[in-house]
Each structure stands twice: as C-alpha cells, then as structure tokens.
Scaffold this motif. Sequence first.
Motif, short mmCIF file in Angstrom:
data_model
loop_
_atom_site.label_atom_id
_atom_site.label_comp_id
_atom_site.label_asym_id
_atom_site.label_seq_id
_atom_site.Cartn_x
_atom_site.Cartn_y
_atom_site.Cartn_z
N VAL A 1 0.84 -1.21 0.00
CA VAL A 1 0.00 0.00 0.00
C VAL A 1 0.87 1.25 0.00
O VAL A 1 0.59 2.22 -0.72
CB VAL A 1 -0.97 -0.01 1.20
N THR A 2 1.95 1.25 0.77
CA THR A 2 2.85 2.40 0.82
C THR A 2 3.49 2.64 -0.54
O THR A 2 3.57 3.79 -1.00
CB THR A 2 3.94 2.20 1.90
N ALA A 3 3.93 1.58 -1.20
CA ALA A 3 4.53 1.73 -2.53
C ALA A 3 3.51 2.30 -3.51
O ALA A 3 3.83 3.19 -4.31
CB ALA A 3 5.06 0.38 -3.02
N PHE A 4 2.27 1.82 -3.46
CA PHE A 4 1.21 2.35 -4.32
C PHE A 4 0.99 3.83 -4.03
O PHE A 4 0.95 4.65 -4.95
CB PHE A 4 -0.08 1.55 -4.10
N ALA A 5 0.86 4.17 -2.75
CA ALA A 5 0.60 5.56 -2.35
C ALA A 5 1.72 6.50 -2.79
O ALA A 5 1.48 7.68 -3.07
CB ALA A 5 0.40 5.65 -0.84
N ASN A 6 2.93 5.97 -2.86
CA ASN A 6 4.10 6.77 -3.23
C ASN A 6 4.43 6.71 -4.72
O ASN A 6 5.48 7.20 -5.15
CB ASN A 6 5.32 6.34 -2.42
N ASN A 7 3.56 6.08 -5.52
CA ASN A 7 3.83 5.92 -6.96
C ASN A 7 5.17 5.25 -7.21
O ASN A 7 5.84 5.54 -8.21
CB ASN A 7 3.79 7.27 -7.68
N ASP A 8 5.57 4.35 -6.33
CA ASP A 8 6.84 3.63 -6.45
C ASP A 8 6.58 2.36 -7.27
O ASP A 8 6.31 1.29 -6.72
CB ASP A 8 7.40 3.32 -5.07
N ARG A 9 6.63 2.51 -8.58
CA ARG A 9 6.28 1.43 -9.50
C ARG A 9 7.08 0.16 -9.22
O ARG A 9 6.52 -0.94 -9.17
CB ARG A 9 6.51 1.90 -10.94
N ILE B 1 -7.78 -8.76 3.81
CA ILE B 1 -8.93 -7.95 3.42
C ILE B 1 -8.82 -6.61 4.12
O ILE B 1 -8.48 -6.56 5.31
CB ILE B 1 -10.26 -8.64 3.84
N HIS B 2 -9.12 -5.53 3.40
CA HIS B 2 -9.11 -4.20 4.02
C HIS B 2 -10.00 -3.25 3.23
O HIS B 2 -10.41 -3.54 2.11
CB HIS B 2 -7.69 -3.66 4.17
N ASP B 3 -10.29 -2.12 3.87
CA ASP B 3 -10.94 -1.01 3.19
C ASP B 3 -9.84 -0.07 2.76
O ASP B 3 -8.83 0.10 3.47
CB ASP B 3 -11.91 -0.29 4.14
N VAL B 4 -10.02 0.56 1.62
CA VAL B 4 -8.97 1.44 1.11
C VAL B 4 -9.61 2.71 0.55
O VAL B 4 -10.59 2.66 -0.19
CB VAL B 4 -8.10 0.70 0.06
N ALA B 5 -9.06 3.83 0.99
CA ALA B 5 -9.49 5.15 0.50
C ALA B 5 -8.34 5.70 -0.33
O ALA B 5 -7.21 5.84 0.15
CB ALA B 5 -9.80 6.08 1.68
N THR B 6 -8.63 6.00 -1.59
CA THR B 6 -7.58 6.42 -2.52
C THR B 6 -7.96 7.74 -3.18
O THR B 6 -9.09 7.95 -3.58
CB THR B 6 -7.38 5.35 -3.62
N GLU B 7 -6.96 8.61 -3.28
CA GLU B 7 -7.11 9.83 -4.04
C GLU B 7 -6.06 9.80 -5.13
O GLU B 7 -4.89 9.52 -4.88
CB GLU B 7 -6.92 11.06 -3.16
N PHE C 1 -1.92 9.52 -14.95
CA PHE C 1 -2.25 8.81 -13.72
C PHE C 1 -1.20 9.05 -12.64
O PHE C 1 -0.01 8.88 -12.86
CB PHE C 1 -2.35 7.31 -14.01
N GLU C 2 -1.69 9.47 -11.46
CA GLU C 2 -0.80 9.68 -10.32
C GLU C 2 -1.58 9.44 -9.03
O GLU C 2 -2.66 10.01 -8.83
CB GLU C 2 -0.25 11.10 -10.32
N VAL C 3 -1.06 8.57 -8.18
CA VAL C 3 -1.68 8.34 -6.88
C VAL C 3 -1.25 9.47 -5.95
O VAL C 3 -0.07 9.78 -5.84
CB VAL C 3 -1.28 6.98 -6.30
N LEU C 4 -2.23 10.09 -5.29
CA LEU C 4 -1.94 11.18 -4.35
C LEU C 4 -1.95 10.70 -2.90
O LEU C 4 -1.20 11.20 -2.08
CB LEU C 4 -2.95 12.31 -4.55
N SER C 5 -2.82 9.74 -2.59
CA SER C 5 -2.83 9.14 -1.25
C SER C 5 -3.57 7.81 -1.31
O SER C 5 -4.40 7.59 -2.20
CB SER C 5 -3.48 10.07 -0.23
N CYS C 6 -3.27 6.97 -0.35
CA CYS C 6 -3.93 5.68 -0.24
C CYS C 6 -3.88 5.27 1.23
O CYS C 6 -2.79 5.14 1.79
CB CYS C 6 -3.24 4.64 -1.11
N ILE C 7 -5.05 5.12 1.83
CA ILE C 7 -5.13 4.82 3.25
C ILE C 7 -5.88 3.50 3.44
O ILE C 7 -7.01 3.34 2.98
CB ILE C 7 -5.84 5.95 4.02
N SER C 8 -5.23 2.59 4.14
CA SER C 8 -5.79 1.28 4.43
C SER C 8 -6.38 1.28 5.84
O SER C 8 -5.80 1.85 6.76
CB SER C 8 -4.68 0.22 4.34
#
Length: 135
Positions: A15-23, A86-92, A64-71
Amino acid sequence: MNDRDQVLQAARDLVTAFANNDREAYFGAFSADASFVFYTLEQPLLSRDAYQALWDSWRLEEGFEVLSCISSNAFVSLQGDVAIFIHDVATELRMQGELCFSQERETIVFRRHQQGRWLACHEHLSAAPQAQTTP
C-alpha cells in the motif's frame, strides 16, 4: 515476527509503494503470475506484466498519479502458505488532470515464497458498499 505480522507488513509495504507511486516496489510486491480483478475494468488482468503495461499506459496517456492511499479495517486469514488479506482502502488520485476519490474494499491473496517472503498473487478490488449508488 509471526506469519500474521509478516503478511500485515507485506500489505503495508504494498500500500505504501502504491501511495508513493513507487512502480518498482509496488509491482515487486506481486508474483509474476499474479492476477487482478478490478471492478473498473471489463476483463481481469491475468499477469503482473499485464497490469504493469496498463499502469504505464495510464501514466503516459492519462497522467495517472496516486496522491494518497489509506488502508483500514485490516483482516488476515492464514491458510498454510497462503494468506487472505482484506481491508478497506481510501484512494485519491489524478487522472486526466482531474482529482478522483474512491472508497473501496480489497482482497489481496499472499503466498509465501522462498526465504519466507510473502508476495501477493491475487488482488480483487470492489467498490465499497456505501460508495455504490442505487439505480
């Protein structure tokens, strides 16, 4: 660290890698044979390479750019060398210059690999029930 904690850490890293756009780190969290089911796509993506190609086209063509992702609300079920997370995820994120916000529920299946590393082998993303609208 026990198996449950290792899976939770693997999920946090993903999730952190996704949130940071770390491909590299993001796709490195998945096995090559991973599959992906996203409610926003008509067809499943049946390999990590297929998802990477789509990700790259989103970045190139859509900005496309991820700005935030919270699990939140994480749950882990251990099944031997397989774990269901399993989790809930809020993404901007930003697409075509527009800000987009989503509330989703996600299942990620992790499989223990050599040296005990847990890699994601399947991801299923659904719109969160409160995010769905009735016709």
